[in-house]
Design a protein around this motif. Structure first.
Motif, PDB file in Angstrom:
ATOM      1  N   TYR A 222       0.807  -1.218   0.000  1.00  0.00           N
ATOM      2  CA  TYR A 222       0.000   0.000   0.000  1.00  0.00           C
ATOM      3  C   TYR A 222       0.847   1.279   0.000  1.00  0.00           C
ATOM      4  O   TYR A 222       0.322   2.367  -0.246  1.00  0.00           O
ATOM      5  CB  TYR A 222      -0.971  -0.002   1.188  1.00  0.00           C
ATOM      6  CG  TYR A 222      -0.395   0.439   2.507  1.00  0.00           C
ATOM      7  CD1 TYR A 222      -0.508   1.765   2.922  1.00  0.00           C
ATOM      8  CD2 TYR A 222       0.242  -0.457   3.357  1.00  0.00           C
ATOM      9  CE1 TYR A 222       0.011   2.179   4.134  1.00  0.00           C
ATOM     10  CE2 TYR A 222       0.751  -0.051   4.567  1.00  0.00           C
ATOM     11  CZ  TYR A 222       0.636   1.258   4.954  1.00  0.00           C
ATOM     12  OH  TYR A 222       1.148   1.669   6.152  1.00  0.00           O
ATOM     13  N   LYS A 223       2.157   1.162   0.226  1.00  0.00           N
ATOM     14  CA  LYS A 223       3.020   2.345   0.163  1.00  0.00           C
ATOM     15  C   LYS A 223       3.232   2.814  -1.277  1.00  0.00           C
ATOM     16  O   LYS A 223       3.713   3.922  -1.511  1.00  0.00           O
ATOM     17  CB  LYS A 223       4.371   2.042   0.810  1.00  0.00           C
ATOM     18  CG  LYS A 223       4.291   1.754   2.309  1.00  0.00           C
ATOM     19  CD  LYS A 223       3.950   2.976   3.120  1.00  0.00           C
ATOM     20  CE  LYS A 223       4.095   2.722   4.607  1.00  0.00           C
ATOM     21  NZ  LYS A 223       3.797   3.914   5.427  1.00  0.00           N
ATOM     22  N   ARG A 224       2.928   1.957  -2.243  1.00  0.00           N
ATOM     23  CA  ARG A 224       2.961   2.267  -3.681  1.00  0.00           C
ATOM     24  C   ARG A 224       4.331   2.737  -4.166  1.00  0.00           C
ATOM     25  O   ARG A 224       4.450   3.683  -4.970  1.00  0.00           O
ATOM     26  CB  ARG A 224       1.878   3.283  -4.039  1.00  0.00           C
ATOM     27  CG  ARG A 224       0.460   2.825  -3.766  1.00  0.00           C
ATOM     28  CD  ARG A 224       0.141   1.432  -4.306  1.00  0.00           C
ATOM     29  NE  ARG A 224       0.531   1.233  -5.681  1.00  0.00           N
ATOM     30  CZ  ARG A 224      -0.266   1.493  -6.717  1.00  0.00           C
ATOM     31  NH1 ARG A 224      -1.484   1.965  -6.516  1.00  0.00           N
ATOM     32  NH2 ARG A 224       0.153   1.275  -7.944  1.00  0.00           N
ATOM     33  N   ILE A 225       5.365   2.052  -3.737  1.00  0.00           N
ATOM     34  CA  ILE A 225       6.705   2.336  -4.259  1.00  0.00           C
ATOM     35  C   ILE A 225       6.790   1.937  -5.729  1.00  0.00           C
ATOM     36  O   ILE A 225       7.528   2.552  -6.511  1.00  0.00           O
ATOM     37  CB  ILE A 225       7.771   1.590  -3.430  1.00  0.00           C
ATOM     38  CG1 ILE A 225       7.598   1.898  -1.933  1.00  0.00           C
ATOM     39  CG2 ILE A 225       9.170   1.984  -3.892  1.00  0.00           C
ATOM     40  CD1 ILE A 225       7.720   3.356  -1.581  1.00  0.00           C
ATOM     41  N   ASP A 226       6.017   0.926  -6.123  1.00  0.00           N
ATOM     42  CA  ASP A 226       5.993   0.519  -7.534  1.00  0.00           C
ATOM     43  C   ASP A 226       5.540   1.663  -8.428  1.00  0.00           C
ATOM     44  O   ASP A 226       6.047   1.848  -9.543  1.00  0.00           O
ATOM     45  CB  ASP A 226       5.092  -0.706  -7.722  1.00  0.00           C
ATOM     46  CG  ASP A 226       3.663  -0.472  -7.252  1.00  0.00           C
ATOM     47  OD1 ASP A 226       3.438   0.426  -6.410  1.00  0.00           O
ATOM     48  OD2 ASP A 226       2.771  -1.197  -7.719  1.00  0.00           O
ATOM     49  N   GLU A 230       7.709   3.300 -11.665  1.00  0.00           N
ATOM     50  CA  GLU A 230       7.161   3.481 -13.011  1.00  0.00           C
ATOM     51  C   GLU A 230       7.177   4.949 -13.421  1.00  0.00           C
ATOM     52  O   GLU A 230       7.424   5.283 -14.584  1.00  0.00           O
ATOM     53  CB  GLU A 230       5.744   2.913 -13.077  1.00  0.00           C
ATOM     54  CG  GLU A 230       5.684   1.400 -13.016  1.00  0.00           C
ATOM     55  CD  GLU A 230       6.495   0.760 -14.131  1.00  0.00           C
ATOM     56  OE1 GLU A 230       6.464   1.261 -15.277  1.00  0.00           O
ATOM     57  OE2 GLU A 230       7.197  -0.240 -13.860  1.00  0.00           O
ATOM     58  N   ALA A 231       6.910   5.840 -12.468  1.00  0.00           N
ATOM     59  CA  ALA A 231       6.951   7.274 -12.780  1.00  0.00           C
ATOM     60  C   ALA A 231       8.354   7.687 -13.211  1.00  0.00           C
ATOM     61  O   ALA A 231       8.523   8.426 -14.192  1.00  0.00           O
ATOM     62  CB  ALA A 231       6.497   8.077 -11.564  1.00  0.00           C
ATOM     63  N   PHE A 232       9.391   7.186 -12.526  1.00  0.00           N
ATOM     64  CA  PHE A 232      10.766   7.583 -12.859  1.00  0.00           C
ATOM     65  C   PHE A 232      11.301   6.828 -14.063  1.00  0.00           C
ATOM     66  O   PHE A 232      12.275   7.282 -14.688  1.00  0.00           O
ATOM     67  CB  PHE A 232      11.663   7.427 -11.635  1.00  0.00           C
ATOM     68  CG  PHE A 232      11.629   8.641 -10.749  1.00  0.00           C
ATOM     69  CD1 PHE A 232      12.674   9.545 -10.750  1.00  0.00           C
ATOM     70  CD2 PHE A 232      10.527   8.899  -9.958  1.00  0.00           C
ATOM     71  CE1 PHE A 232      12.625  10.687  -9.963  1.00  0.00           C
ATOM     72  CE2 PHE A 232      10.464  10.034  -9.156  1.00  0.00           C
ATOM     73  CZ  PHE A 232      11.513  10.934  -9.159  1.00  0.00           C
ATOM     74  N   GLU A 330      -4.137  11.708  -8.294  1.00  0.00           N
ATOM     75  CA  GLU A 330      -4.490  10.359  -8.751  1.00  0.00           C
ATOM     76  C   GLU A 330      -3.325   9.436  -8.437  1.00  0.00           C
ATOM     77  O   GLU A 330      -2.170   9.763  -8.695  1.00  0.00           O
ATOM     78  CB  GLU A 330      -4.763  10.372 -10.261  1.00  0.00           C
ATOM     79  CG  GLU A 330      -5.132   9.023 -10.826  1.00  0.00           C
ATOM     80  CD  GLU A 330      -5.318   9.087 -12.342  1.00  0.00           C
ATOM     81  OE1 GLU A 330      -4.409   8.627 -13.063  1.00  0.00           O
ATOM     82  OE2 GLU A 330      -6.354   9.611 -12.788  1.00  0.00           O
ATOM     83  N   GLN A 331      -3.621   8.287  -7.843  1.00  0.00           N
ATOM     84  CA  GLN A 331      -2.572   7.348  -7.449  1.00  0.00           C
ATOM     85  C   GLN A 331      -2.110   6.560  -8.673  1.00  0.00           C
ATOM     86  O   GLN A 331      -2.374   5.376  -8.810  1.00  0.00           O
ATOM     87  CB  GLN A 331      -3.094   6.412  -6.349  1.00  0.00           C
ATOM     88  CG  GLN A 331      -2.117   6.167  -5.233  1.00  0.00           C
ATOM     89  CD  GLN A 331      -2.719   5.381  -4.090  1.00  0.00           C
ATOM     90  OE1 GLN A 331      -3.809   4.851  -4.184  1.00  0.00           O
ATOM     91  NE2 GLN A 331      -2.007   5.293  -2.988  1.00  0.00           N
ATOM     92  N   SER A 332      -1.380   7.257  -9.548  1.00  0.00           N
ATOM     93  CA  SER A 332      -0.891   6.635 -10.773  1.00  0.00           C
ATOM     94  C   SER A 332       0.502   7.141 -11.082  1.00  0.00           C
ATOM     95  O   SER A 332       0.905   8.234 -10.643  1.00  0.00           O
ATOM     96  CB  SER A 332      -1.826   6.958 -11.950  1.00  0.00           C
ATOM     97  OG  SER A 332      -1.743   8.331 -12.296  1.00  0.00           O
ATOM     98  N   ALA A 333       1.261   6.362 -11.862  1.00  0.00           N
ATOM     99  CA  ALA A 333       2.613   6.755 -12.238  1.00  0.00           C
ATOM    100  C   ALA A 333       2.599   8.023 -13.081  1.00  0.00           C
ATOM    101  O   ALA A 333       3.451   8.901 -12.917  1.00  0.00           O
ATOM    102  CB  ALA A 333       3.292   5.615 -12.996  1.00  0.00           C
ATOM    103  N   ALA A 334       1.616   8.132 -13.961  1.00  0.00           N
ATOM    104  CA  ALA A 334       1.533   9.307 -14.825  1.00  0.00           C
ATOM    105  C   ALA A 334       1.294  10.575 -14.013  1.00  0.00           C
ATOM    106  O   ALA A 334       1.905  11.624 -14.271  1.00  0.00           O
ATOM    107  CB  ALA A 334       0.423   9.126 -15.854  1.00  0.00           C
TER     108      ALA A 334
END
Length: 402
Positions: A222-226, A230-232, A330-334
């Motif tokens: 749930y920390k969303r390091i993934d 993806e963002a980087f 928004e909890q997304s890489a983009a």
């Protein structure tokens, strides 16, 4: 820090915590509480802390339950979830006039008498039974089948018990306005907000920043390091440093782009150096409060945070004067990648000194002073009229610090 004045002798005050397996934010809250209002005994379902961590409680005796000797309790405590309410109810608190529970699951469910004042500091209502119920089932593959049906039944019983035992509490303290709303949703009870203590004094300030970004986190889903990785991946000219360890490490290593460094666990001195030097701190989790963004701001480092939950209270953004960070919605890489670009475009809008000043409003001294005041006021109200504690202590909802 010297102990604040308190209304009762320590031998008349008992503290209750969930379980003591490793040192974390909730344990630090109890440590700070004991520093402000000493107690006679600390009750917990199990205690497997390291001796060095246990000493942080100041030598207070710790009493556990039958789960302490249960097979595999140290490594597989979650297997005992269905009987944990029973374990909590075995705590014998008859010697206390005032009970303070530190609860994120079961601790508030201790049995009390009509002669005892019970204040419960809630880090979160039971997440896996309430807000994160369906996510928890999905994460552990319990959406269908016999195991899924059994899990749903267990959580149903836990919700019934959790709501029923909320009546044992005379005053709820919430660690954020976000949790305050969740307490109302789960228990239909008001709560007074008292932000948890952050040891801002332990973090040195630096106005000099390097080019890299940083996050410090336990590596769990749930920390969303993934999401950050993806963002980087889409920002190859930027560098991200990830500090922390956890069960997600193998998966994250497999997907890690070359411009992200997974450092694993680091000592406190190394963490502080990276927080001081980073261009910004990244925070992508949906948290009830979130201490690490405040620690980063104490170092003079602004925060790029997911704009939901406790982040809305711990980061000053959204067009506020002297911002200490910005949100992505928004909890997304983009969305995170765009926020990094927006952050860089804002240039000098983020003053390291403003970040430090904001962080100090969440300091430990402030928490201890306010906690001692709440205990004193609650006890005085209790002596006057037990039914008046909640109405006397909770007036207008406490605003976020400004």
């Amino acid at each position: 820090m010297p102990s604040a004045a308190h209304p009762l002798p320590a031998q008349q005050i008992a503290y209750v915590h969930e379980w003591l397996t490793e040192w974390g934010g909730s344990e630090d809250v109890v440590r700070a509480m004991l520093g402000a209002v000493p107690g006679q005994t600390l009750f917990a379902t199990i205690d497997f802390l390291k001796d060095a961590d246990r000493r942080k409680f100041g030598g207070i005796p710790i009493r556990t339950t039958f789960l302490q000797k249960a097979p595999g309790a140290r490594s597989r405590f979650w297997n005992y979830l269905p009987v944990t309410p029973l374990a909590v109810e075995t705590h014998d608190l008859r010697g206390a006039d005032l009970i303070v529970s530190s609860s994120h699951a079961f601790a508030k469910g201790v049995l009390t008498t009509g002669e005892q004042l019970h204040i419960s500091y809630v880090h979160s209502p039971m997440r896996y039974a309430w807000d994160l119920h369906h996510q928890y089932l999905a994460d552990y593959g319990l959406q269908r089948g016999l195991k899924g049906s059994l899990a749903r039944y267990i959580f149903h019983r836990l919700r019934v018990w959790d709501r029923q035992t909320s009546h044992n509490v005379d005053l709820f303290l919430a660690n954020s306005r976000h949790v305050q709303r969740r307490i109302w949703r789960a228990y239909r009870r008001p709560a007074k907000v008292l932000y948890p203590p952050v040891a801002t004094h332990r973090f040195g300030f630096s106005a000099q920043k390097a080019d890299h970004y940083v996050t410090v986190s336990r590596l769990v889903n749930y920390k969303r390091i993934d999401l950050m990785l993806e963002a980087f991946r889409s920002l190859p000219s930027r560098k991200l440093v990830v500090i922390g360890d956890g069960p997600e490490m193998p998966r994250l290593r497999a997907m890690c782009p070359p411009n992200v460094e997974l450092m694993g666990w680091q000592p406190a001195e190394a963490v502080e150096r990276h927080l001081q030097a980073a261009r910004a701190f990244l925070f992508a989790a949906y948290e009830d409060f979130g201490i690490s963004p405040i620690e980063a701001q104490a170092c003079g480092t602004p925060v790029i945070a997911y704009g939901a939950g406790g982040s809305l209270e711990t980061v000053r953004a959204g067009g506020a004067p002297q911002p200490t960070g910005l949100y992505f919605n928004e909890q997304s890489a983009a969305a995170l990648a765009q926020a990094v670009q927006d952050f860089e475009a804002m240039g000098s809008a983020f003053d390291p000194h403003a970040c430090r000043e904001w962080a100090e409003r969440f300091g430990e001294e402030r928490f201890q002073r306010k906690f001692a005041q709440v205990v004193d006021q609650s006890w005085q109200a209790w002596r006057h009229d037990p039914a008046s504690v909640e109405t006397r202590l909770i007036g207008p909802m406490e605003p976020a610090p400004t």
